[in-house]
Motif scaffolding. Sequence first.
Motif, PDB file in Angstrom:
ATOM      1  N   GLY A  32       0.798  -1.234   0.136  1.00 24.66           N
ATOM      2  CA  GLY A  32      -0.039  -0.105  -0.016  1.00 24.66           C
ATOM      3  C   GLY A  32       0.764   1.116  -0.023  1.00 24.66           C
ATOM      4  O   GLY A  32       0.437   2.188  -0.642  1.00 24.66           O
ATOM      5  N   LEU A  33       1.852   1.272   0.738  1.00 21.48           N
ATOM      6  CA  LEU A  33       2.803   2.354   0.788  1.00 21.48           C
ATOM      7  C   LEU A  33       3.270   2.810  -0.531  1.00 21.48           C
ATOM      8  O   LEU A  33       3.670   3.689  -0.929  1.00 21.48           O
ATOM      9  N   THR A 289      -4.955  -5.716   1.876  1.00 22.86           N
ATOM     10  CA  THR A 289      -4.914  -6.303   3.323  1.00 22.86           C
ATOM     11  C   THR A 289      -5.200  -7.795   3.047  1.00 22.86           C
ATOM     12  O   THR A 289      -5.277  -8.489   1.923  1.00 22.86           O
ATOM     13  N   GLY A 290      -5.051  -8.587   4.102  1.00 17.25           N
ATOM     14  CA  GLY A 290      -5.198 -10.181   4.053  1.00 17.25           C
ATOM     15  C   GLY A 290      -6.435 -10.461   3.472  1.00 17.25           C
ATOM     16  O   GLY A 290      -7.613  -9.786   3.687  1.00 17.25           O
ATOM     17  N   THR A 445      -9.284  -2.851  -7.230  1.00 16.08           N
ATOM     18  CA  THR A 445      -8.102  -3.608  -7.612  1.00 16.08           C
ATOM     19  C   THR A 445      -7.982  -4.412  -6.076  1.00 16.08           C
ATOM     20  O   THR A 445      -7.860  -3.922  -5.155  1.00 16.08           O
ATOM     21  N   LEU A 446      -8.003  -5.698  -6.267  1.00 14.56           N
ATOM     22  CA  LEU A 446      -7.496  -6.510  -5.074  1.00 14.56           C
ATOM     23  C   LEU A 446      -6.175  -6.868  -5.379  1.00 14.56           C
ATOM     24  O   LEU A 446      -5.866  -7.690  -5.995  1.00 14.56           O
ATOM     25  N   ALA A 447      -5.374  -6.415  -4.233  1.00 15.12           N
ATOM     26  CA  ALA A 447      -3.861  -6.775  -4.377  1.00 15.12           C
ATOM     27  C   ALA A 447      -3.343  -7.169  -3.070  1.00 15.12           C
ATOM     28  O   ALA A 447      -4.268  -7.525  -2.189  1.00 15.12           O
ATOM     29  N   GLY A 448      -2.009  -7.123  -2.736  1.00 18.07           N
ATOM     30  CA  GLY A 448      -1.329  -7.431  -1.620  1.00 18.07           C
ATOM     31  C   GLY A 448      -0.997  -9.116  -1.915  1.00 18.07           C
ATOM     32  O   GLY A 448      -0.855  -9.493  -2.905  1.00 18.07           O
ATOM     33  N   ASN A 449      -0.587  -9.790  -0.920  1.00 16.36           N
ATOM     34  CA  ASN A 449      -0.172 -11.025  -0.708  1.00 16.36           C
ATOM     35  C   ASN A 449      -0.980 -12.032  -1.077  1.00 16.36           C
ATOM     36  O   ASN A 449      -0.534 -13.109  -0.991  1.00 16.36           O
ATOM     37  N   ILE A 450      -2.299 -11.745  -1.458  1.00 12.24           N
ATOM     38  CA  ILE A 450      -3.226 -12.652  -1.848  1.00 12.24           C
ATOM     39  C   ILE A 450      -2.979 -13.321  -3.239  1.00 12.24           C
ATOM     40  O   ILE A 450      -3.503 -14.293  -3.624  1.00 12.24           O
ATOM     41  N   LYS A 451      -2.035 -12.645  -3.833  1.00 11.43           N
ATOM     42  CA  LYS A 451      -1.727 -12.983  -5.275  1.00 11.43           C
ATOM     43  C   LYS A 451      -0.321 -12.333  -5.448  1.00 11.43           C
ATOM     44  O   LYS A 451       0.170 -11.661  -4.973  1.00 11.43           O
TER      45      LYS A 451
END
Length: 473
Positions: A32-33, A289-290, A445-451
């Motif tokens: 996010g940052l 987020t998770g 947009t769905l981001a982060g470590n889910i992918k």
Amino acid sequence: MEHQLTTNLSHKEDTQNAHTVDVLVIGAGLTGLTIGFLLALSEKKVHILEKADRVGGQIRTFREKGFIYESGPNTGVNSYPEIFELFEILDGDCIMETAREESKRRLIWKGDRFHALPSGLFSAITTPLFTLGDKFRILGEPFRAKGNNPDESVGELAVRRLGKSFLQYAVDPFLSGVYAGDPMKLVTRYALPKLYNLEQQYGSFIRGTIAKARQPKTAYDRLATKKVFSVEGGLDRLTDAMAAVIQPHHITLSAADVTIRPYADKWMATYSTADGEQTIIAERVITTTGAYTLPALLPFIPKEKMDLISNLHYAPVVQASVGFRNTGGLRFDAFGGLVPSCEKKEVLGILFPSACFAGRAPEGGALFSFFIGGVKHADLTTWPEEELKALVKRELHAMLKLPAEAEPDMIRIFRHEHAIPQYEQSSGARLETIDELQTRYPGLTLAGNIKDGIGMADRIRQATEIANEITDF
């Protein structure tokens, strides 16, 4: 459309004093940052909502008694040019620190001591880690047929191409160190896509590695040095530097009960702070987020779809930071040591941060990071703190051979319930559902470590790609 219209009407009064932005980012971790930082440089009006009272997410650095230690990630790998570029853009506000040469050694526990992981032909032949049969077996690896199961686990792949002892004493501890996971459950094409592609494209790890090495590299490609890195003075220097550019008034900390809903052709976020209920209207929303946070965050998504995302399994991990002001002359010139599951130890591995980077411990001292728990030993993460400290002290003497009378000057215990996502067989359905939802709901947009990977380099690269989609930065 009916749902969207209802949402608009029922929340019309919420928007009268709403703050409007171009992009709303949920989560002030590394992903996010990085997104917020790059968009801020491109003069996009960006705002970040973070439920914690600080920025950084899993990244958190502590400074105590001459030690600098991390409660989350300790290092990254400069796997992509985007990592070098990020530090170059920051231009001295934080400085990438590359691990010392002597820390290149990786250790694997077998029997009653650590052994160096082979780094060349001679050491591969002489190492006690692998059986003689498997040492010969690797000679035939370039001629072995490639796999045809797209959901083959990393463990199955390792046994098929390299042999059981390579699984036990190379692949299993490696995955314990990266994923804290089970090699028989992690699916290769999701967990280790580069390895999967080597076999699929070239028919062999060895042939693929040789072919890749021979390919000409552009100056841009060469920015990805593959070296282990941290940040001078601690990883929070990176997240703090990006937050400073975004500016504090564009980051809301301690944001509770965040909910995102469609609002006409935009997005509306409602949340609460010490000042009461707040509303933001955004052209775009990016979640970082998770998976376990998404059902409450995105209540408009049908449950049957959300279940395919939120069922992502996370490995729990305890990290113990241990400091010695004086090691009595003992040296620990290695990146760290990993423990194969078959050795039945109660730790996943031990990193040696002070061997990798300057200033992490007083001169003549050492800093260690113990990792405990993971998928196979999740029960250990619930142990009381004193029992965990006792475990760490036992292994300090048993594994690192510190004298019985040597007592650490510092032990700090950190618990991470949702430490590392496990890219298992459910990953295919999760990724398809994410793509479907992003198409169905433009601007989401769905981001982060889910992918897209779990490492620091993966997070920076994903964030850069998202920022580039929004702006021509």
